[in-house]
Design a protein around this motif. Structure first.
Motif, mmCIF file in Angstrom:
data_model
loop_
_atom_site.group_PDB
_atom_site.id
_atom_site.type_symbol
_atom_site.label_atom_id
_atom_site.label_comp_id
_atom_site.label_asym_id
_atom_site.label_seq_id
_atom_site.Cartn_x
_atom_site.Cartn_y
_atom_site.Cartn_z
ATOM 1 N N GLU A 109 35.772 36.849 41.744
ATOM 2 C CA GLU A 109 34.999 38.495 42.595
ATOM 3 C C GLU A 109 33.604 37.389 42.519
ATOM 4 O OE1 GLU A 109 35.451 41.368 43.285
ATOM 5 O OE2 GLU A 109 33.639 42.044 44.161
ATOM 6 N N ALA A 110 33.649 36.266 41.554
ATOM 7 C CA ALA A 110 32.257 35.604 42.762
ATOM 8 C C ALA A 110 32.898 34.887 43.034
ATOM 9 C CB ALA A 110 31.818 35.411 41.429
ATOM 10 N N ALA A 111 34.013 33.928 43.378
ATOM 11 C CA ALA A 111 34.010 32.479 44.143
ATOM 12 C C ALA A 111 34.844 34.396 45.314
ATOM 13 C CB ALA A 111 35.615 32.396 43.991
ATOM 14 N N ARG A 112 34.891 35.314 45.404
ATOM 15 C CA ARG A 112 34.884 35.583 47.517
ATOM 16 C C ARG A 112 33.893 35.931 47.548
ATOM 17 N NH1 ARG A 112 39.766 39.278 47.570
ATOM 18 N NH2 ARG A 112 40.443 39.376 45.356
ATOM 19 N N ARG A 113 32.919 36.145 47.095
ATOM 20 C CA ARG A 113 31.428 36.278 47.216
ATOM 21 C C ARG A 113 30.816 35.000 48.243
ATOM 22 N NH1 ARG A 113 29.001 42.245 44.087
ATOM 23 N NH2 ARG A 113 30.810 42.744 44.913
ATOM 24 N N LEU A 114 31.800 34.100 47.274
ATOM 25 C CA LEU A 114 30.923 33.004 48.025
ATOM 26 C C LEU A 114 32.211 32.420 48.743
ATOM 27 C CD1 LEU A 114 29.441 30.952 44.166
ATOM 28 C CD2 LEU A 114 28.077 32.461 46.229
ATOM 29 N N GLY A 115 32.929 33.057 49.759
ATOM 30 C CA GLY A 115 33.387 32.991 50.389
ATOM 31 C C GLY A 115 34.435 31.909 50.588
ATOM 32 N N VAL A 116 34.917 31.618 49.089
ATOM 33 C CA VAL A 116 36.434 30.919 49.127
ATOM 34 C C VAL A 116 37.506 32.243 49.187
ATOM 35 C CG1 VAL A 116 37.832 30.101 46.526
ATOM 36 C CG2 VAL A 116 35.302 29.855 46.296
ATOM 37 N N ALA A 117 37.815 31.227 50.239
ATOM 38 C CA ALA A 117 39.399 31.223 50.786
ATOM 39 C C ALA A 117 40.236 31.490 50.191
ATOM 40 C CB ALA A 117 39.950 31.050 51.841
ATOM 41 N N VAL A 148 42.418 28.132 39.458
ATOM 42 C CA VAL A 148 43.632 28.502 40.549
ATOM 43 C C VAL A 148 43.443 30.067 40.020
ATOM 44 C CG1 VAL A 148 46.595 29.166 40.756
ATOM 45 C CG2 VAL A 148 45.690 26.892 39.074
ATOM 46 N N GLY A 149 42.755 30.652 38.936
ATOM 47 C CA GLY A 149 42.463 31.937 39.548
ATOM 48 C C GLY A 149 41.281 32.651 40.264
ATOM 49 N N LEU A 150 40.843 31.171 41.268
ATOM 50 C CA LEU A 150 39.934 31.385 42.071
ATOM 51 C C LEU A 150 40.374 31.155 43.387
ATOM 52 C CD1 LEU A 150 36.801 28.281 40.957
ATOM 53 C CD2 LEU A 150 37.284 31.060 40.902
ATOM 54 N N PHE A 151 41.371 30.913 43.819
ATOM 55 C CA PHE A 151 42.516 31.215 44.953
ATOM 56 C C PHE A 151 43.452 32.313 44.548
ATOM 57 C CE2 PHE A 151 40.562 27.282 43.977
ATOM 58 C CZ PHE A 151 39.269 26.290 45.165
ATOM 59 N N ILE A 152 43.993 31.939 43.746
ATOM 60 C CA ILE A 152 44.794 33.045 43.261
ATOM 61 C C ILE A 152 44.587 34.105 42.359
ATOM 62 C CG2 ILE A 152 46.695 33.826 43.055
ATOM 63 C CD1 ILE A 152 47.966 30.501 44.290
ATOM 64 N N GLY A 157 38.399 42.836 58.409
ATOM 65 C CA GLY A 157 37.753 42.497 57.657
ATOM 66 C C GLY A 157 37.442 43.238 55.868
ATOM 67 N N VAL A 158 38.676 43.796 55.768
ATOM 68 C CA VAL A 158 39.129 44.502 54.331
ATOM 69 C C VAL A 158 39.489 43.249 53.764
ATOM 70 C CG1 VAL A 158 40.185 45.368 53.311
ATOM 71 C CG2 VAL A 158 39.082 47.206 54.824
ATOM 72 N N THR A 159 40.029 42.277 54.205
ATOM 73 C CA THR A 159 40.690 41.457 53.249
ATOM 74 C C THR A 159 39.639 40.211 52.702
ATOM 75 O OG1 THR A 159 42.227 41.399 54.701
ATOM 76 C CG2 THR A 159 42.577 39.669 53.201
ATOM 77 N N ASP A 160 38.872 39.783 53.661
ATOM 78 C CA ASP A 160 38.309 39.225 53.299
ATOM 79 C C ASP A 160 37.436 39.712 52.272
ATOM 80 O OD1 ASP A 160 37.963 37.083 56.805
ATOM 81 O OD2 ASP A 160 39.072 37.330 54.732
ATOM 82 N N GLY A 161 36.100 40.421 53.356
ATOM 83 C CA GLY A 161 35.016 41.526 52.612
ATOM 84 C C GLY A 161 34.839 41.845 51.710
ATOM 85 N N ARG A 162 36.340 42.986 51.106
ATOM 86 C CA ARG A 162 36.164 43.644 50.582
ATOM 87 C C ARG A 162 34.912 45.109 50.168
ATOM 88 N NH1 ARG A 162 39.625 43.483 44.764
ATOM 89 N NH2 ARG A 162 38.078 41.525 44.941
#
Lengths: 336, 731
Positions: B541-549, B616-620, B726-731
């Motif tokens: 969740e944190a990684a995603r908020r930081l913009g990790v693809a 790995v969990g940061l990406f998958i 939009g949903v995919t990236d930002g949820r």
């Protein structure tokens, strides 16, 4: 054999080496190291253990140990216990999950039955029961009629006992007795237990006499016999069979040592004594050979190691046989 | 009178007496409590003795004086010892023993049957039995000093067989009653095995203090015992070591914490563990036990009890954990139940039977046995805790009066260990219960919650933080596949509740998980209660908020990778049947211990492995959960029984819109739209979308259908595509 194997050794007595004892003196005598005798009860008979040159505390600890061990083994081997393994086996015809002691005792019984061609047979219990039942109702003391004996004899055949894994199964109507070697088996167990505890001058007497070393003053044990020369025992065990030890019926024609081939009491020998390093083997063989002819005795003695046999016939004449290997540890005092 | 009896039975009349007893037999089938009344006659009349009811084991009745003193205990030899006469029929004698261990009196319970004894008057028999009055039955009672020299041949002992049977019946029953009523309360039996103290020791220290005992049998010894020969008599036939492994200083040192605790968990609070290790030519196990289920070469003996060791109570151990311990050819751990009568505070011995040597020259050889004595060192014993204070105990140790002794008869109640543990952790248990109640409510009212998107998202993050912080890092209540393996083995080797009650949080959690699996599937645990799962999800969740693809694993590959975790689980289960130790080593594929229990303070390979998985969990998202987790696999299998399908889908889901499928935490939604319940972790994210009119294409369409003219430009394909992105990236 039968349940009152017991009394045959009442004809025996342990002599404490009378004269030699006086001459030998006692290095460890006094309160600390004396001879202590424990008397109790085991496998349907009076039991005695003589601790030679042992302090009272050590003897008491050993006596406690022995009492517990006897109690434990009786739970397996004694016919006089309502829930012993052998009683359950006789009642149910099968004993699953037998203890090691029960299995080993039965296995040894079968080995000896095989080595003596059935002269020793653990299944003679049926004969014993037949005779006891007969004499409990017969007032005049006549021997049981032949058909009754023949019927009981049908159930006598050690080859129908099945040992597999840890279970024991009997043939139809079969009952077994371990009194032909059970006392010896218990004697061996106690002797080995005491040896493991460091006792080196002990005589265990549960009907068979097993010596754990000689007496602490260096004198061998002396085992007296009824009307026969005493036997000097240095190591190993003595077992004596005597028909007169347990007479059935008022006329005295029947005793407890049955010939498994005929179903009748054996009358060839008066007294028969066997020496072997194991009390269990000596016990079983003294029972087996009581029904044997001189040739059969000679045959068994050549086949097995470490055996001495004394047999006196009805005229009181004693013969002696011994194995070529390892027949040491006991001698009859008339030779001396 | 005894001499008289001897006279009669001396030569040949033995059987008559037997027959006499046999004849009595039919008259005494119901002998028992009623017959014990005669025991009152054994005591002085001025005490006005009264025989109370029979109770206890062995059965006996208290004989009480008018002033309430206990005069003794009356018993029937048939009830206590199952005494049998020579002809194999019951023999019943009523007797009583005083609290001092002296026979107060004995009487044959016989009726007026004609006695078929030749020459033995009934009176002689009665007198012989009565003669036991005053006999001291305490241990060593049969011991006396004999004159060492000058002793002539003893008179031929003529005591009949029956007298021996009678004596045995009286003395054995008397001892049993005395032991159970009086002697059992002596100071010897007050000491208990210390099962609570946790400490570590070393192999050499254990050997020095006698906590581990050794037996060496050379090939020469074995040959002598088995009546055979050996060409190399000095070599070792077997070297065997024995230890009572119940105390932690012995068991934990020898077995290592993990095995020790898992084995402790399999036994009751009063049961014991025995370790046997050996090297050399001869195996103490043999092979027979695989067939018969009982080890035929080894047996434990304690006092008058025999303990056979059973395959079901046996655990193979690969190696000893203790530093300095020798290598062994075979190591076995055996569980001994307290109910079998084993007392770990008392000496016991191991009998090792040397199987017969078939090459032996003589066909007859007496059984070959060797024994090893064991006694737990005193340092492992404690005094019973029920005694209020040491001072009081010392006072009680003085001569207890018979009355006091009798009052102490109530066995000291032993509170099971788990009671204490539950009480100590009561706050954690309450907090966990609240957590689970909250989760239960959330699941039951899931529609209400998920329909409120913001509430759902806050609850979700909050709950995961609680799971990670409280359940994971604070309480260490991370469930593991090790629990599953232990549980399966407990079922195989006799399930006992006690063992699972020792860790209350794990117990409560598992109980909840069991129910939730039945209702909703395995996802409730995986998605909400697994601390490592929470850690992965929060980091992602944190990684995603930081913009990790995020990497999207192609579904075809993804679906096949699922199989891995099932293979891993089955592998662990299969290995555990062979060696539980190896299975536990395999269970290290779970990084739970490293990441949660030990908080990354561990050897570097473990730390790197756990870090790698998290990376790995940061990406998958939840990479470990998706493909590797054996616990997830273990739970997914029984979860096929689940009863409710509450996750909502529209008929259109998967046809034209894949928003939920693509954003699913573990990609458990098939491209065609259906949710795979085996993989679903029940995070409810798709449900939140289901109700979200800003996300769900279906809702949007429906709104549009109802208001076709209101916003004509919304439903263009371009807009839909943007919305999905939009949903995919930002949820």
């Amino acid at each position: 054999m039968g349940a009152s194997h017991i009394t045959r050794r009442r004809a025996l007595t342990i002599l404490a080496g009378t004269t030699a004892g006086l001459a030998g003196g006692f290095a460890e005598s006094g309160a600390k190291a004396a001879d202590h005798e424990w008397s109790g009860y085991a496998m349907g008979t009076d039991a005695r253990i003589i601790f030679s040159g042992t302090g009272i505390e050590a003897a008491r600890a050993a006596a406690e140990l022995t009492t517990a061990e006897i109690e434990r083994l009786e739970k397996a081997l004694s016919l006089f216990r309502a829930e012993s393994e052998i009683t359950r086996l006789n009642r149910d015809g099968i004993l699953p999950a037998a203890t090691g002691d029960m299995l080993r005792a039965v296995q040894l019984g079968l080995d000896i039955a095989s080595a003596t061609n059935g002269l020793f047979d653990p299944t003679v219990q049926a004969l014993w029961e037949c005779y006891v039942d007969w004499f409990s109702v017969s007032r005049n003391g006549d021997i049981p009629p032949q058909p009754l004996v023949a019927k009981a004899l049908n159930a006598v055949d050690w080859r129908r006992i099945r040992l597999s894994g840890n279970s024991i199964a009997l043939g139809d109507n079969q009952r077994i007795t371990l009194n032909g070697l059970g006392q010896g088996y218990v004697t061996d167990r106690i002797a080995n237990l005491l040896r493991g505890r460091g006792f080196n001058h002990v005589l265990v007497d549960l009907g068979e006499q097993r010596a754990l070393g000689i007496r602490h003053d260096g004198i061998p044990w002396l085992v007296a016999r009824h009307g026969l020369p005493a036997i000097e025992l240095r190591h190993g065990a003595l077992a004596t069979s005597e028909g007169a030890g347990c007479i059935l019926g008022a006329k005295g024609a029947v005793h407890h040592l049955f010939d498994p081939r005929t179903g009748h009491s054996s009358h060839r020998w008066q007294t028969l004594t066997v020496h072997h390093r194991s009390a269990a083997v000596a016990d079983a063989l003294s029972t087996a050979l009581y029904s044997a002819s001189p040739d059969e005795i000679a045959n068994v003695v050549t086949k097995l190691d470490g055996l001495i046999v004394w047999a006196s016939d009805r005229s009181g004449r004693e013969s002696r046989w011994q194995s070529t290997i390892g027949a040491t540890g006991a001698k009859s005092m008339d030779a001396a | 009178m005894r001499r008289l009896l001897k006279c009669f039975s001396r030569r040949c009349r033995v059987i008559g007496l037997l027959v006499a007893l046999a004849a009595m037999a039919p008259a005494i089938p119901n002998a028992g409590a009623a017959e014990l009344g005669v025991a009152a006659d054994f005591f002085p009349h001025e005490d006005m003795p009264r025989v109370e009811g029979v109770d206890g084991s062995p059965p006996a009745a208290v004989v009480r004086a008018r002033d309430g003193r206990i005069l003794g205990y009356a018993f029937s030899t048939r009830d206590v010892a199952g005494s049998i006469g020579y002809s194999g029929r019951p023999l019943d004698i009523t007797a009583a023993v005083t609290p001092d261990g002296v026979i107060a009196g004995a009487r044959i319970v016989a009726h007026e049957e004609p006695i078929l004894v030749i020459g033995i008057p009934r009176e002689a028999l009665a007198a012989y039995v009565a003669d036991f009055k005053g006999f001291d039955i305490k241990a060593g009672g049969g011991l006396r000093q004999v004159a060492a020299a000058g002793r002539g041949p003893q008179a031929v002992a003529g005591a009949s067989v029956t007298s021996a049977v009678i004596r045995d019946a009286i003395l054995r029953s008397g001892r049993a009653v005395f032991r159970s009523r009086v002697a059992a309360l002596g100071p010897d039996n007050v000491s208990r095995l210390d099962r609570e103290s946790r400490r570590r020791s070393s192999w050499s220290a254990l050997v020095d203090e006698g906590a581990v005992k050794q037996l060496v049998v050379t090939r020469g010894d074995a040959a002598r015992l088995r009546n055979s020969r050996d060409t190399e008599p000095d070599k070792t036939f077997i070297e065997l070591w024995l230890a009572l492994a119940t105390p932690s200083a012995i068991g934990e040192t020898l077995l290592g914490q993990r095995i020790y605790e898992s084995e402790l968990a399999k036994i009751g609070a009063e049961d014991d563990l025995i370790l046997i290790a050996a090297s050399g030519l001869y195996s103490f196990r043999g092979t027979e036990w695989r067939k018969s289920g009982v080890f035929d070469r080894i047996e434990l003996q304690q006092g008058d009890k025999t303990f056979r060791l059973r395959a079901g109570d046996y655990e193979r151990i690969d190696a000893l954990h203790a530093a300095g311990a020798p290598e062994f050819r075979e190591i076995g751990l055996f569980r001994i139940a307290r109910t079998s009568g084993f007392n770990p505070t008392q000496p016991f011995r191991l009998d090792l039977s040397l199987s017969r040597d078939i090459t032996s020259p003589s066909r007859i050889s007496p059984p070959a046995l060797v024994s090893l004595d064991y006694r737990i060192p005193d340092t492992y014993l404690t005094q019973a805790s029920a005694v209020p204070s040491p001072g009081a105990e010392r006072e009680a140790d003085g001569q207890p009066s018979p009355a006091n002794t009798a009052q102490m008869q109530v066995p000291l109640m032993q509170v099971p260990l788990w009671h204490d543990i539950w009480w100590q952790r009561r706050y954690e248990i309450v907090l966990l219960a609240l957590m689970l109640a909250g989760l239960g409510a959330l699941l039951i009212f899931q529609n209400w919650v998920t329909a409120r998107g913001r509430l759902y998202r806050c609850t979700r993050i909050g709950y995961l933080l609680l799971t990670l912080g409280f359940l994971g890092f604070f309480a260490n209540a991370q469930l593991s596949v090790v629990n599953v393996v232990t549980f399966v083995h407990a079922l195989l080797s006799g399930f006992r509740w006690d063992l699972f009650l020792l860790d209350p949080l794990v117990f409560v959690l598992w109980s909840f998980v069991a129910v939730s699996i039945l209702f909703w599937g395995r996802g409730v645990f995986c998605g909400w209660l697994c601390p490592f799962g929470a850690l992965q999800e929060l980091l992602n969740e944190a990684a995603r908020r930081l913009g990790v693809a995020q990497l999207q694993v192609p579904f075809g590959l993804h679906e096949r990778l699922w199989m891995l975790k099932y293979v891993i689980f089955l592998g662990i289960l299969a290995v555990s049947l062979h060696s539980i130790m190896a299975a536990f080593a395999m269970a290290e594929i779970e990084p739970f211990k490293t990441a949660i229990t030990l908080k990354f303070v561990r050897d570097w390979p473990f730390v790197i492995y756990a870090m790698l998985l998290l990376a790995v969990g940061l990406f998958i998202e939840r990479f470990f959960c998706r493909y590797l987790c054996p616990l997830g696999a273990a739970l997914a299998i029984p979860a096929r029984m689940r009863m409710f399908e509450w996750l909502k889908r529209y008929r259109e889901c998967g046809a034209e819109c894949h928003i939920c499928a693509r954003t699913c935490t573990v990609q458990a939604i098939h491209p065609l739209g259906q949710i795979n319940p085996n993989e679903c972790i029940y995070c409810l994210q798709c449900q939140a979308k289901y109700f979200d009119s800003k996300v769900c294409l279906h809702i949007k369409k429906r709104i549009e259908r109802r208001q076709p003219r209101a916003a004509p430009s919304v439903n263009t394909p371009a807009h839909a595509a943007i919305s999905v992105k939009g949903v995919t990236d930002g949820r």
